[in-house]
Design a protein around this motif. Structure first.
Motif, short mmCIF file in Angstrom:
data_model
loop_
_atom_site.label_atom_id
_atom_site.label_comp_id
_atom_site.label_asym_id
_atom_site.label_seq_id
_atom_site.Cartn_x
_atom_site.Cartn_y
_atom_site.Cartn_z
N SER A 66 16.91 20.59 28.36
CA SER A 66 15.64 20.36 28.02
C SER A 66 15.61 19.18 26.83
CB SER A 66 15.11 21.47 27.19
OG SER A 66 14.87 22.76 27.85
N ILE A 67 16.41 19.12 26.21
CA ILE A 67 16.40 18.02 25.10
C ILE A 67 16.52 16.45 25.93
CG2 ILE A 67 17.75 16.39 23.17
CD1 ILE A 67 18.18 19.51 22.18
N GLU A 68 17.65 16.56 26.67
CA GLU A 68 17.75 15.22 27.65
C GLU A 68 16.75 15.10 28.53
OE1 GLU A 68 21.51 16.06 29.87
OE2 GLU A 68 22.44 16.49 27.91
N LEU A 69 16.01 16.13 29.23
CA LEU A 69 14.60 15.86 29.84
C LEU A 69 13.69 15.34 29.19
CD1 LEU A 69 13.31 16.45 32.60
CD2 LEU A 69 12.47 18.83 31.75
N SER A 70 13.57 15.50 27.98
CA SER A 70 12.38 14.91 27.14
C SER A 70 12.82 13.39 26.85
CB SER A 70 12.35 15.71 25.77
OG SER A 70 11.68 16.94 25.86
N ARG A 71 14.11 13.02 26.61
CA ARG A 71 14.33 11.82 26.32
C ARG A 71 14.24 11.22 27.75
NH1 ARG A 71 20.02 12.98 23.61
NH2 ARG A 71 19.59 13.62 21.54
N ALA A 72 14.57 11.54 28.96
CA ALA A 72 14.27 10.93 30.20
C ALA A 72 12.90 10.65 30.49
CB ALA A 72 15.02 11.63 31.46
N GLU A 73 12.19 11.79 30.13
CA GLU A 73 10.51 11.55 30.32
C GLU A 73 9.96 10.70 29.62
OE1 GLU A 73 9.20 15.90 31.83
OE2 GLU A 73 9.16 15.53 29.69
N ALA A 74 10.63 10.11 28.18
CA ALA A 74 10.16 9.15 27.17
C ALA A 74 10.38 7.84 27.81
CB ALA A 74 10.67 9.51 26.05
N LEU A 75 11.55 7.88 28.44
CA LEU A 75 12.13 6.51 29.04
C LEU A 75 11.51 6.31 30.29
CD1 LEU A 75 15.85 6.92 28.15
CD2 LEU A 75 14.33 5.25 27.12
N LYS A 76 11.01 7.19 30.92
CA LYS A 76 10.41 7.17 32.24
C LYS A 76 11.07 6.92 33.34
CE LYS A 76 5.54 5.59 30.51
NZ LYS A 76 4.73 4.53 30.64
N ASP A 77 12.36 7.60 33.14
CA ASP A 77 13.45 7.38 34.25
C ASP A 77 13.20 8.60 35.11
OD1 ASP A 77 16.03 7.48 35.58
OD2 ASP A 77 17.18 7.10 34.03
N LEU B 172 16.33 10.25 36.77
CA LEU B 172 17.25 11.19 35.74
C LEU B 172 16.20 12.44 35.59
CD1 LEU B 172 19.45 11.75 34.04
CD2 LEU B 172 18.29 10.41 32.27
N VAL B 173 14.88 12.29 35.64
CA VAL B 173 13.99 13.43 35.35
C VAL B 173 14.04 14.41 36.52
CG1 VAL B 173 11.66 14.22 35.22
CG2 VAL B 173 12.18 12.26 33.95
N ALA B 174 14.09 13.91 37.77
CA ALA B 174 14.27 14.91 38.81
C ALA B 174 15.53 15.53 38.57
CB ALA B 174 14.28 13.97 40.02
N GLY B 175 16.65 14.92 38.61
CA GLY B 175 17.89 15.69 38.44
C GLY B 175 18.18 16.72 37.34
#
Length: 525
Positions: free
Chosen positions: A486-497, A500-503
């Motif tokens: 969940s932490i990694e997902l929040s970071r990916a969403e902030a980076l608009k990747d 990575l978000v889908a994975g």
């Protein structure tokens, strides 16, 4: 030191040591018994001669031969080392130039002094009559090796010299003092003598009660020596430790007479501070046996003040402290002499320290406003020392019901109270500092490791526990993974990747699926 430890382990078998305290039964390659550290009906305590270790599946106690002796005897590591060295016939390497011969001489001269005092008592009818008039019977006199020191100035010194002990040894043992000109004289004169022992029952000092009214002071202890530190020794602990451990509480009294008569009445878990204030060092010794104490001090203002100080110290260190209401003007020894059953009833009716001292204040102060002031001054600071929030809540609720003061007002005043702290006497015990606080995951992993180690000796019922523990561990790991993802997902969403978000989203869905399957499995078990 390390060499001595290894030598002792080579010479002593843990099974032989443990079997002196509990009855062991064969269990595969190991042995099992009912745990000596907690009450149980079904044996869950295992000893492995192969690994030279023990483990209790009931309370989690574990360790080697040294840990076992430390816990069962209530000893520090160095004391356990000496205890086992004597059993193994191993000579320890003493530090700071202190030789084994020196300590042997001190123990030897103190033993001779004890025998001398015992003999003196048998030949002194007035002293013997006084002791029996206090209610002490012949069996108790022998058990506690009670003696008498005559009023002569050098009788003991002359006797010890006739046995070959030199002045220096007698002086180091605390048996004589020197006049200005260097001439020795006996420390104890015209006194009833109570020998003080170490954890192994060896005499290390004496406490003397004045026999004649003219003799001052009324109580006199040996000076501190290489064997004896007054602030650390509890009188009677060598005889009380087993009962304290089994009953899971200790009774603390003030004087020697109180102590021996309490034991005579059958209250075998009694110890005494013996002429000194109750200290943290005393508590640390008791903690190895139990963290519950009943204070039964004299029924006078001095006894009440001493009990209040001891209560604050005990509570601040995490002990469950109760106080016995000894009738005014009496002491435990007088109660036992009058009626041993009454003494036991006094102990049965003991109350938590907070409640006991509130009762005392309530009984003296009838003005409600002044009562509130006394609660603020004396009771709330004691509640502040209590570590458990649940216990604090219980006492605040009790005060509110009995005084009519609203709980929120008591809580507000309690928050303003500064926690009492004397850095010289109140600090976290060393034992607590050495014990790491394990997370739930670490506790489960440790338990599973012990089950694996002892698998061959364990009954079938432990298989079910093992499965439950493994499922619980899986659940913890899955939730930890979910949190990290969940932490990694929040970071990916902030980076608009988006890739990575889908994975990460797929991985999170998979973890959720695994958690649901695990929960369904638990329901089926």
């Amino acid at each position: 030191m390390r060499g001595s430890v290894d030598t002792i382990k080579e010479k002593l078998d843990i099974r032989e040591i443990v079997s002196q305290y509990v009855k062991l039964e064969k269990a595969g390659q190991s042995f099992k018994a009912r745990c000596p550290f907690h009450n149980e009906k079904t044996p869950s305590f295992f000893v492995s001669p192969v690994r030279q270790s023990f483990y209790c599946f009931g309370c989690g106690a574990k360790g080697d031969i040294f840990t076992f002796v430390q816990e069962i005897e209530g000893l520090e590591f160095r004391e356990a080392l000496k205890f086992l060295a004597e059993r193994a016939g191993v000579e320890l390497e003493y530090q700071r130039g202190e030789s084994k011969t020196e300590k042997d001489k001190l123990f030897g001269v103190l033993e001779e002094a004890t025998s001398f005092f015992e003999k003196e008592l048998t030949g002194n009818k007035p002293a013997l009559a006084y002791i029996t008039s206090r209610g002490i019977n012949e069996e108790t006199i022998k058990k506690w090796r009670i003696g008498y020191a005559s009023g002569e100035w050098r009788l003991l010194y002359s006797h010890l010299q006739s046995l070959g002990y030199d002045k220096e040894v007698i002086l180091k043992a605390g048996l004589v003092k020197l006049k200005e000109g260097g001439e020795p004289y006996d420390v104890f004169r015209d006194r009833i003598i109570f020998p003080l022992s170490d954890q192994n029952g060896r005499v290390i000092a004496f406490s003397g009660r004045a026999f004649s009214k003219e003799t001052e002071p009324k109580y006199l202890n040996s000076p501190d020596t290489a064997l004896f530190t007054k602030s650390e020794v509890l009188y009677g602990l060598d005889k009380a430790k087993e009962s304290i451990r089994k009953q899971d509480y200790a009774v603390l009294v003030e004087g020697q007479m109180d102590l021996v008569l309490s034991h005579q009445a059958g209250v075998l878990n009694t110890v005494a501070a013996s002429g000194t204030a109750f200290t943290q060092a005393h508590l640390e010794r008791l903690r190895r046996l139990s963290s519950r104490i009943i204070l039964a001090f004299d029924g006078d203002s001095a006894g009440e003040k001493a009990a209040e100080k001891a209560s604050e110290l005990g509570i601040s260190l995490g002990f469950e402290v109760k106080v016995a209401d000894v009738p005014e003007g009496e002491d435990p020894a007088e109660i036992v002499k009058k009626n041993p059953q009454e003494w036991k009833e006094v102990l049965r009716q003991s109350l938590p320290a907070v409640e006991f001292f509130f009762n005392k204040i309530e009984g003296k102060e009838k003005d409600r406003r002044k009562l509130g002031k006394q609660i603020e001054k004396k009771i709330l600071p004691m509640i502040k020392l209590v570590r458990s929030a649940i216990e604090q809540s219980h006492f605040v609720s009790m005060l509110s019901k009995r005084t009519g003061i609203k709980e929120e007002i008591l809580w507000e005043d309690l928050r303003r109270v500064e926690r009492k702290q004397d850095p010289r006497r109140i600090e976290e015990p060393r034992l607590d500092k050495k014990v790491p606080i394990l997370s739930q995951r670490e506790q489960i992993e440790e338990r599973l490791t012990e089950i694996e180690l002892w698998r061959k000796e364990l009954p079938e019922s432990f298989k079910k526990e093992e499965i439950e523990l493994m499922d619980n561990l899986s659940g913890i790991i899955l939730h930890e993974n979910l949190s990290q993802l969940s932490i990694e997902l929040s970071r990916a969403e902030a980076l608009k990747d988006n890739k990575l978000v889908a994975g990460l989203a797929r991985q999170i869905q998979e973890v959720h699926s695994q958690i649901r399957k695990l929960e369904e499995k638990k329901k089926m078990l």
